[in-house]
Motif scaffolding. Structure first.
Motif, PDB file in Angstrom:
ATOM      1  N   SER A  49       0.830  -1.202   0.000  1.00 20.47           N
ATOM      2  CA  SER A  49       0.000   0.000   0.000  1.00 20.47           C
ATOM      3  C   SER A  49       0.866   1.254   0.000  1.00 20.47           C
ATOM      4  N   ASP A  58      -4.697   7.112  -2.083  1.00 19.85           N
ATOM      5  CA  ASP A  58      -4.446   5.750  -1.608  1.00 19.85           C
ATOM      6  C   ASP A  58      -4.294   4.829  -2.807  1.00 19.85           C
ATOM      7  N   TYR A 106      -3.425   0.513  -3.290  1.00 22.88           N
ATOM      8  CA  TYR A 106      -3.183  -0.674  -2.475  1.00 22.88           C
ATOM      9  C   TYR A 106      -3.458  -1.961  -3.255  1.00 22.88           C
ATOM     10  N   ARG A 141      -4.147  -6.016  -1.711  1.00 25.95           N
ATOM     11  CA  ARG A 141      -4.242  -6.855  -0.519  1.00 25.95           C
ATOM     12  C   ARG A 141      -4.676  -8.259  -0.918  1.00 25.95           C
TER      13      ARG A 141
END
Length: 766
Positions: free
Chosen positions: A478, A496, A498, A500
């Motif tokens: 991230s 942001d 990211y 995951r």
């Protein structure tokens, strides 16, 4: 020990030396003109140093008076223990014998203190390595050493000081200490108290006779400073209960011959208990009569209470400060009627001249740029003084989270009766962390992690975060960047980015994996001092990878949305932050109402409202009560059901402590945790300082009461199904970030609940 001569004795000796020199040197009495000056006997001191102190130079006429003055000046330099003046023709010979220097300072028998700290303390009184040896300074050092032991209650301490000559005119100083045992308080007695029992007064004191916890608190060790504070507590106790003329007549502190036990006797004179017959205002009130009268908490008919009177005076002073009168003077004059045991007060008010702020001075920010601090200030230079704006400035700077301590004060400008300077002093703390680690656990196997987090990047106030975590359970990559002043008006912008991955099989949650990739941009728009409107847009794609034994709920999810799904999510809402500090709040709160909406056009269509409130109550300067509550729900719209991958979870240090993280709420037929569409969590914490840490707010203890759970349906909430826990914990502003440890004990666990008493978390408030 050698006694120090009085100033009159010194003058007598110097005059005598002058006469002595005059007698030995008849030529001096003949007023010889000096053609040259020669220095003899010096070893370490440079000739130039002596000439600096010598009030004679070539070409001067030498007389007896000038000789005496020269000897006096050289003696007062402190470098010499013997000085002689001689004339050889027209040459003045100055013969000196230097005083020795201290080569080393050693201690024997020291256990109570760190030796290096003692060396620093003794150097401050004149005894230290490379210092000129001074017997008077040595006496002071011995007294300081004893004083340090007496402050620890060791009255039987004995010291023997040895001075050993060394080569090259040096000495070694050795302090041999026999520390002895700590003297314990055997008895504390009050004499003269009639209205209150002795036990009630003893409860007010920090000092006490030995108890089972005295080994830790050390309250059974006498200290003059502690006793002074305790006596003030007793005085306040009486004055706040009407005893206007209370006084402490005397205090006797005696110690047994073996210096092991201490007896304390406090003689008090209570006087009469007074009631208030009248409280009136006088002076120049500037039309604020009604406002000032409402600030009086001590009224006619009340029992006299000094604390209420002082609070009223402070409130009035603060009120005038809000109006710009920085030098307002408010005093209460009593009129005592002893026969009726009544007291009347006249509160005199002198607002002085209205003041304005000349300058705002900032200090202590060695790394943070001035503009980062100044843009948070609400008190401006060359504007009227406003106490509320100054307080708001201090709180806003503290809420940045960049500083361990923020202090603000005012200082009158010399020569100007209507100007002040505002001084803001900050103590910076590390705001960044660079971590890299390798680990191994039974669930995650090999873990490789690294992170760069900087909340004050290069001192600009911008926040940068980059993290990598790689294991068989979680993989996270991230990047986050926040500019709190994207515009000059204080609009904040956050980016942001990211990726995951989560493998549920390694936690026994089912045979499936997920991979989320996304990006988002958010803006925070301030519209009052404490309120901010947030708006943002993000995109996230989700990949679902099912194994052979995947849970039914995930099979249904795949049937509805497929293996790949995406969502365009908007975020909007309101946040109010009125805390006095971001890291250690004691007053104010944080309130939020935010909603995430997955827009049409993506595979997922839902909205998730969230309501939350955190409130802090300052009980005293050391004790704080904190309350937190939040409610979340998720609702699908359109033709498809709510996506289970967006479910809420509860349990653990972020919600209900004492229960395993994310373990509360509904389960499927196989016992797997489902989470739910709704969640309610509430926390109550009582925070207090850790014993022995003084006023350090960087580490605090707390007790807590938690309640919460997860519910299967949208907008669901059942207080009968809540799980509760209580316990204690520790907040620590550690070098790696805010760290919270807790030891929780479930209060109403049900069959099947998973428990985890000890838990910790880094980087969170509640």
């Amino acid at each position: 020990m050698q006694k120090i001569l009085s100033s009159s004795a010194v003058r007598f000796v110097l005059v005598f030396l002058g006469l002595y020199v005059a007698c030995l040197c008849p030529t001096i009495a003949q007023e010889v003109v000096i053609r040259d000056i020669r220095i003899e006997g010096i070893q370490r001191i440079e000739p130039g140093t002596i000439f600096t102190y010598l009030p004679l130079k070539v070409g001067d006429t030498l007389t007896a008076d000038k000789s005496a003055a020269a000897i006096k000046a050289l003696y007062e330099s402190g470098f010499f223990k013997d000085i002689r003046l001689e004339l050889q023709g027209n040459v003045l010979v100055v013969s000196v014998e230097e005083r020795p220097t201290v080569a080393q300072v050693d201690f024997v028998g020291i256990k109570e203190f760190d030796k290096e700290q003692l060396r620093k303390a003794l150097r401050a009184v004149g005894v230290g390595e490379s210092r000129i040896f001074d017997r008077a300074a040595l006496d002071r050092a011995e007294q300081e050493l004893k004083r340090q032991y007496l402050s620890r209650g060791k009255y039987a301490v004995q010291t023997v000081t040895t001075v050993t000559p060394l080569e090259r005119n040096r000495v070694a100083v050795n302090f041999a200490v026999t520390e002895g045992e700590v003297a314990k308080i055997k008895s504390i007695k009050f004499v003269g108290n009639q209205s209150f029992k002795e036990a009630e007064l003893l409860d007010l004191l920090n000092l006490s006779t030995p108890t089972w916890l005295s080994w830790y608190t050390k309250n059974d060790q006498y200290s003059k400073e502690k006793l002074t504070g305790d006596l003030e507590a007793v005085r306040s106790f009486y004055l706040n209960r009407g005893y206007l003329e209370f006084r402490i007549d005397s205090t006797q502190v005696s110690i047994t011959p073996d210096k092991k036990e201490i007896y304390i006797t406090v003689n008090v004179v209570e006087g009469n208990k007074y009631t208030v017959s009248e409280v009136k205002l006088a002076g120049e009130m500037l039309g604020e009569e009604k406002q000032l009268a409402s600030l009086l908490t001590l009224r006619k008919g009340d029992v006299f209470n000094r604390e209420k009177l002082n609070q009223s005076i402070k409130a009035m002073t603060d009120r005038y400060g809000q109006l710009g009168y920085a030098f307002a003077n408010v005093n209460a004059a009593p009129e005592i009627d002893r026969e009726k045991s009544q007291v009347a007060f006249t509160v005199y008010i002198d607002p002085g001249r209205r003041a304005y702020v000349r300058k705002v001075n900032i200090s202590g920010n060695t790394r943070t740029k001035d503009e980062v601090i100044r843009r948070e200030l609400r008190q401006f230079e060359n504007s009227w003084y406003d106490a509320d704006r100054i307080k708001a400035s201090r709180n806003r700077v503290d809420r940045l989270g960049y500083f361990k301590d923020v202090q603000i004060g005012t200082e009158p400008v010399a020569g100007a009766s209507d100007q002040v300077d505002v001084n803001l002093a900050v103590t910076e703390k590390p705001t960044g962390a660079l971590t890299f680690g390798l680990g191994f656990s039974s669930a995650e196997k090999l873990i490789v992690s690294g992170a760069i987090n900087q909340s004050n990047f290069l001192g600009t106030g911008q926040s940068l975060g980059l993290s990598v975590n790689s294991s068989r359970l979680n993989r996270v990559y991230s990047l986050s960047l926040t500019d709190p002043y994207f515009t000059e008006d204080g609009v904040a912008r956050t980016y942001d980015l990211y990726h995951r991955e989560f493998n549920a099989a390694f936690l026994g949650l089912g045979d499936y994996r997920t991979a989320n990739r996304g990006a988002a941009v958010r803006f925070g728009i301030p519209f009052t001092e404490h309120d901010r409107f947030i708006i943002g847009l993000g995109y996230e794609s989700t990949q679902l990878i099912l194994g052979n034994n995947a849970p039914q709920r995930l099979l249904r999810y795949r049937n509805d949305y497929g293996n790949f799904s995406d969502a365009y999510v908007t975020t909007s809402g309101w946040i109010r932050d009125s805390r006095d500090s971001a890291l250690n709040p004691t007053t104010g709160g944080v309130y939020r109402a935010v909603i995430d909406v997955a827009l049409p056009g993506g595979d997922l269509t839902f909205y998730r409202p969230a309501l939350g409130a955190q409130k802090y109550y300052k009980i005293t300067k050391d004790y704080t009560l904190a309350f937190n509550t939040e409610y979340n729900t998720g609702v699908a719209y359109g033709s498809k059901p709510y996506p289970v991958l967006r479910n809420y979870y509860a349990g653990g240090i972020g919600s209900v402590r004492g229960y395993t993280t994310s373990s509360l709420g509904p389960r499927d037929a196989d016992g797997f945790i489902l989470g739910g569409q709704s969640r309610f969590v509430s926390n109550l914490e009582f925070l207090f300082p850790m014993p022995g840490t003084g006023n350090d707010k960087g580490i605090r203890l707390f007790t807590f009461l938690d309640g919460g759970n997860v519910f299967a349906d949208e907008w669901a909430l059942s207080f009968n199904q809540l799980r509760y826990s209580s316990g204690l914990g520790l907040n620590w502003l550690s070098p790696i970030g805010p760290l919270k440890l807790s030891l929780g004990f479930p209060l109403n666990k049900k069959e099947g609940d998973r428990l985890q008493k000890f838990q910790f978390q880094v980087g969170t408030g509640f």
